[in-house]
Design an enzyme around this catalytic site. Structure first.
Site, short mmCIF file in Angstrom:
data_model
loop_
_atom_site.label_atom_id
_atom_site.label_comp_id
_atom_site.label_asym_id
_atom_site.label_seq_id
_atom_site.Cartn_x
_atom_site.Cartn_y
_atom_site.Cartn_z
N GLU A 244 -27.83 2.12 4.16
CA GLU A 244 -26.48 1.87 3.66
C GLU A 244 -24.79 2.70 4.07
O GLU A 244 -23.78 1.72 4.65
CB GLU A 244 -26.18 1.06 2.66
CG GLU A 244 -24.48 0.05 2.25
CD GLU A 244 -25.29 -1.43 1.81
OE1 GLU A 244 -25.54 -2.22 1.80
OE2 GLU A 244 -24.58 -0.81 0.33
N ARG A 270 9.84 0.94 19.65
CA ARG A 270 11.06 0.68 18.35
C ARG A 270 11.92 1.56 18.88
O ARG A 270 11.40 3.59 19.06
CB ARG A 270 10.05 1.08 17.30
CG ARG A 270 11.23 0.46 15.87
CD ARG A 270 11.69 -0.30 15.75
NE ARG A 270 11.82 -0.92 14.27
CZ ARG A 270 13.28 -2.03 14.17
NH1 ARG A 270 13.27 -2.51 14.83
NH2 ARG A 270 13.32 -1.79 13.51
N GLN A 281 8.98 13.86 14.09
CA GLN A 281 7.93 14.10 14.07
C GLN A 281 7.47 13.99 13.20
O GLN A 281 6.28 13.97 12.68
CB GLN A 281 8.71 15.97 14.05
CG GLN A 281 8.26 16.66 14.85
CD GLN A 281 8.24 18.13 14.64
OE1 GLN A 281 9.08 18.66 14.29
NE2 GLN A 281 7.95 18.85 16.34
#
Length: 421
Positions: A244, A270, A281
């Site tokens: 798992e 944007r 940056q």
């Protein structure tokens, strides 16, 4: 180490990505709010053979390896937006199918694996109790021998898939005085007398993977449904957790890649202060760090899967199951925390997917053992937590000591779970 896919594995990833994009999770936002599991999407995955991918053909599977499973689930994660569904699949395949496949006798395998592979049966793993999670030696659920039967009595909590499951892998002790060595695994059917299941309260994330509580009130099951030998439950659980932890986070590779790429596109569109925000940056560096961590997470998870394929059994002596689970889950949280910052109010709003992915990612740091527990296990495997003896110079411990089967605190915890299951 190879870093490219052959046509077969590449096609496997593409096929499950397409399934996720075209079929699954269409109403996930609404179902997340209501905590609704999609049986329709579950069966769509079953029809494509996802649940039986690693099982041998004689049990309804495709006989493929752990790396193939990761490739398929990475593709599914890239296309599917329902993280709860993918969590439910992981619990079903890795914590229910795998222990039956690896430890069941031939009758048990033929009785249950074809139904689990086909999705007709849903499996769940029941270990966590009110008083024990990581400390499996403190199990309060008992299994008392009664001729050719066992009577199981106890209570299990936070069982993923419990409200919809047909079959439970239940861990109980045949003697509380035996500690961890008394743990034994059993196959319990939902219809068994003395079994009651109820859904537990809502949770922060992964809401479409339902969880619940199991009450065992003198549940009488035949001894033929004991999984493995009596007092072998620790080994069963150790193998289950290794599988798992190695593979559960595979879908998140695809989820993170998709969302990082979407945010790059957002940052190129944007504009603030007269510039695209990607020119700042503080924005570009954050995206670069996300991408680098994703690449490292991917390599680590595939390494863990390759170890499974190489050995045929989960390599519980290596750090890769825990390291993969730890690093990928924490990377997912960092990625979606960062994306929330880059999207701003839009990322925090329920109008988009980012806040839901962040809630879901936090859950992955808990399931199958918390991040703290993964570190404890890894420390034990490294020999850091070697016990104090008359010889206090721990540097004298050698590889021969660990190879001889010597135990140390972290070693016992490779066989336990620290999270909700």
């Amino acid at each position: 180490m190879r870093f490219e896919w052959d046509d077969d594995r590449d096609g496997l990833g593409r096929d499950f990505r397409r399934l996720g994009e075209e079929t699954l999770g269409k109403d996930v936002a609404e179902r997340d709010r209501a905590g609704v599991f999609s049986r329709e999407d579950w069966l769509a995955c079953a029809e494509r053979g996802l649940f039986g991918l690693m099982l041998p053909p004689e049990y309804g599977g495709a006989g493929r390896g752990a790396v193939d499973h990761v490739r398929a689930m990475e593709g599914l994660g890239r296309g599917c937006r329902d993280n709860g569904l993918m969590m439910a699949i992981g619990a079903h395949v890795l914590a229910a199918e795998v222990p039956i496949w690896k430890f069941g006798d031939e009758r048990q395998r033929r009785a249950y694996l074809p139904g689990l592979a086909a999705g007709r049966l849903i499996g769940a793993n029941a270990m966590t109790e009110p008083g024990s999670g990581s400390d499996a030696s403190s199990l309060a659920t008992t299994a008392d021998r009664d001729g050719g039967f066992y009577r199981l009595t106890g209570r299990k909590l936070y069982v993923t898939n419990a409200p919809v499951a047909d079959l439970f892998v239940v861990y109980a002790t045949v003697g509380r005085h035996l500690g961890f060595t008394g743990v034994t695994a059993f196959l319990v059917e939902r219809a068994d007398v003395g079994v009651s299941v109820k859904e537990q309260a809502g949770k922060m994330g992964l809401r479409t993977a339902r969880w619940g509580e199991i009450e065992l009130d003198g549940c009488r099951i035949p001894a033929s449904r004991r999984l493995g030998a009596e007092r072998q439950g620790g080994a069963v659980f150790a193998q289950t957790m290794a599988w798992e932890r190695s593979l559960l986070l595979a879908p998140w590779l695809g989820v993170m890649e998709r969302e990082i790429e979407a945010c790059v596109r957002h940052c190129r569109r944007r504009r603030q202060f007269g510039r695209h925000i990607g020119h700042f940056q503080s924005v570009s560096n954050r995206l670069v760090d996300m991408r680098v961590r994703w690449e490292l997470a991917r390599m680590l998870l595939y390494r863990a899967a390759a170890e499974l394929d190489r050995d045929g059994r989960a390599p519980t002596a290596t750090i890769f199951p825990e390291a993969g689970k730890l690093y990928v889950s924490e990377t997912a949280v960092e990625v979606f925390t960062g994306l929330t910052q880059l999207y701003g109010a839009l990322g925090y709003s329920s109008e988009g997917d980012t806040e839901r992915h962040l809630r879901d990612a936090v859950g992955m740091t808990i399931s199958s053992g918390t991040s703290d527990m993964q570190r404890v296990v890894i420390a034990g495997k490294l020999g850091i937590t070697w016990p104090d003896t008359e010889t206090t110079d721990t540097d004298t411990a050698t590889d021969a000591d660990t190879a001889s089967g010597a135990r140390y605190p972290g070693d016992t915890r490779t066989e336990t779970s620290g999270g909700a299951r």
